[in-house]
Design an enzyme around this catalytic site. Structure first.
Site, short mmCIF file in Angstrom:
data_model
loop_
_atom_site.label_atom_id
_atom_site.label_comp_id
_atom_site.label_asym_id
_atom_site.label_seq_id
_atom_site.Cartn_x
_atom_site.Cartn_y
_atom_site.Cartn_z
N GLU A 66 12.20 -6.02 85.75
CA GLU A 66 11.97 -7.33 86.38
C GLU A 66 13.14 -7.69 87.30
OE1 GLU A 66 11.78 -6.44 83.24
OE2 GLU A 66 10.48 -7.71 82.04
N THR A 214 19.53 29.42 63.18
CA THR A 214 19.30 29.57 64.61
C THR A 214 20.61 29.36 65.37
OG1 THR A 214 17.06 28.76 64.31
CG2 THR A 214 17.89 28.75 66.56
N SER A 308 8.80 23.18 58.04
CA SER A 308 9.04 22.04 57.14
C SER A 308 8.57 20.73 57.79
CB SER A 308 10.51 21.95 56.72
OG SER A 308 11.32 21.54 57.81
#
Ligand code: AOF
Ligand code: ZN
Length: 364
Positions: A66, A214, A308
């Site tokens: 705005e 990982t 999971s």
């Protein structure tokens, strides 16, 4: 600023608010990747069918849509502001956050009519912006294109209503659905085009999550270096704090959160966040990330962590890159999709990219 669209007065009678709201939604997109944990918002001021101002929320902490919209009005048109209609894709805020309330701005500019896409689920606003405008005599038309306006901010809505980040699970797999040739071996699966697509996805989310193995075995950088945009916050689960600081995730190129079972600490862009559980599960990971204001999450592996999240039902989208020319005998199987609903697929050379959604998990 983009070229204003002009609707002649006689056309205007038949122009639904939807046309102008569509323009707000287009503008909102220009902030994508930069506003989290704030929403994407677009606003326009329309006088007698002519757009005299346009704005969007461009960056977290920066002015709201705005404010930018009203600021964009040319000096010759400023006199028209009080007799213009303000269209905004999200309910104007009525609280002091990093910026002052937009409702005060609207009242200060003596705007008498607003058209609003959808309600703001943020608890400090949540209907109170609309109420404030109405009690001060501003006509409020609401909602307009509500489903599209909510969809534009599905991350923001999920974050506030489900109290967790919006979650996208992603993996690359061979034609026979293996995500790696063998445990502990980094396997190149996707190609130069699809890798760029993944980096684009990284610019679109607030955080990127991987598990300990990982991080250790692949040693990924988790940055968006193949696309223009913001790096996501790197998030690694390392419950026992086993990861050596020589890994790429500790190289300081992007903010990094280590979810762990031992300590809470903050040093520059490196945050250690304690999860006080024997074994962190999706629910505890997500509540920690919610408290850290991570609005959306790309989960990039490994298979156990991805599975999971699927098993817990804690996911919104799954995106799979399948190399249709690669066969990996033996190897690590891809996660099981469960109740995932197929949405669409795209082709990038030998890679097919498939998109799924969780049929159960849209925000309430
Ligand atoms: C609006 N217009 O363009 C946006 C809104 O800390 P602040 O001041 O930036 O306020 C953030 C909150 O304001 C955010 O959680 C959401 O409720 C609202 N965002 N509101 O009127 C905008 N971005
Ligand atoms: Zn505001």
């Amino acid at each position: 600023m983009t070229t204003p669209v002009y609707f002649p007065a006689q056309f205007m009678e038949h122009t639904p608010h939807a046309v102008f709201m569509q323009r707000c939604l287009q503008l909102a997109d220009l902030g994508a990747g930069y506003t989290a944990p704030n929403p994407l918002v677009g606003a326009i001021l329309v006088h007698d069918g002519r757009i005299i101002g346009e704005g969007y929320h461009g960056i977290y902490g920066g002015p709201h849509a705005e404010v930018n919209c009203i600021q964009s009005v040319k000096s010759a048109d400023r006199v028209l502001i009080p007799s213009s209609t303000l269209y905004v894709s999200l309910e104007p805020c009525c609280h002091y956050g990093k910026t002052p309330p937009c409702t005060e701005l609207i009242l200060g500019e003596k705007i008498k009519k607003t058209v609003i896409g959808c309600r703001d689920p943020f608890p400090l606003v949540d209907g109170k912006g609309i109420e404030k405008l109405r009690t001060q005599g501003v006509a409020v038309e609401f909602p307009v294109l509500e489903d599209l306006a909510k969809e534009k901010n599905h991350r923001f809505f999920t974050f506030h209503l489900n109290k967790r980040p919006y979650i996208i699970l992603k993996w690359a797999e061979s034609a026979n659905h293996k995500i790696a040739a063998e445990q502990g071996k980094r396997t190149g699966i996707s190609n130069a085009w699809s890798n760029r697509l993944v980096h684009k996805w990284r610019t679109e989310e607030a955080g990127i999550l991987i598990g300990t193995n990982t991080a250790m075995l692949d040693n990924p950088q988790l940055t968006a270096r193949l696309w223009t945009g913001k790096n996501p916050v790197r998030i690694v689960v390392d419950h026992q704090l086993r990861l050596p600081v020589s890994l790429n995730i500790f190289d300081g190129t992007a903010p990094t959160i280590i979810l762990n079972g031992k300590k809470d600490s903050l040093s520059g862009d490196l945050i250690f966040k304690k999860i006080p559980l024997e074994r962190p599960d999706p629910a505890s990971i997500l509540s920690a990330l919610h408290s850290l204001q991570i609005m959306s999450l790309l989960v990039e592996g490994g298979a156990k962590l991805l599975q999971s999240f699927i098993n817990a039902g804690s996911w919104d989208e799954i995106r799979i890159l399948t190399n249709q020319e690669l066969l990996l005998p033996g190897g690590i199987p891809s996660p099981q999709l469960g109740n995932a609903q197929f949405v669409k697929s795209e082709t990038y050379g030998p890679d097919q990219v498939s998109y799924y959604r969780n049929p159960k998990m849209l925000f309430p």
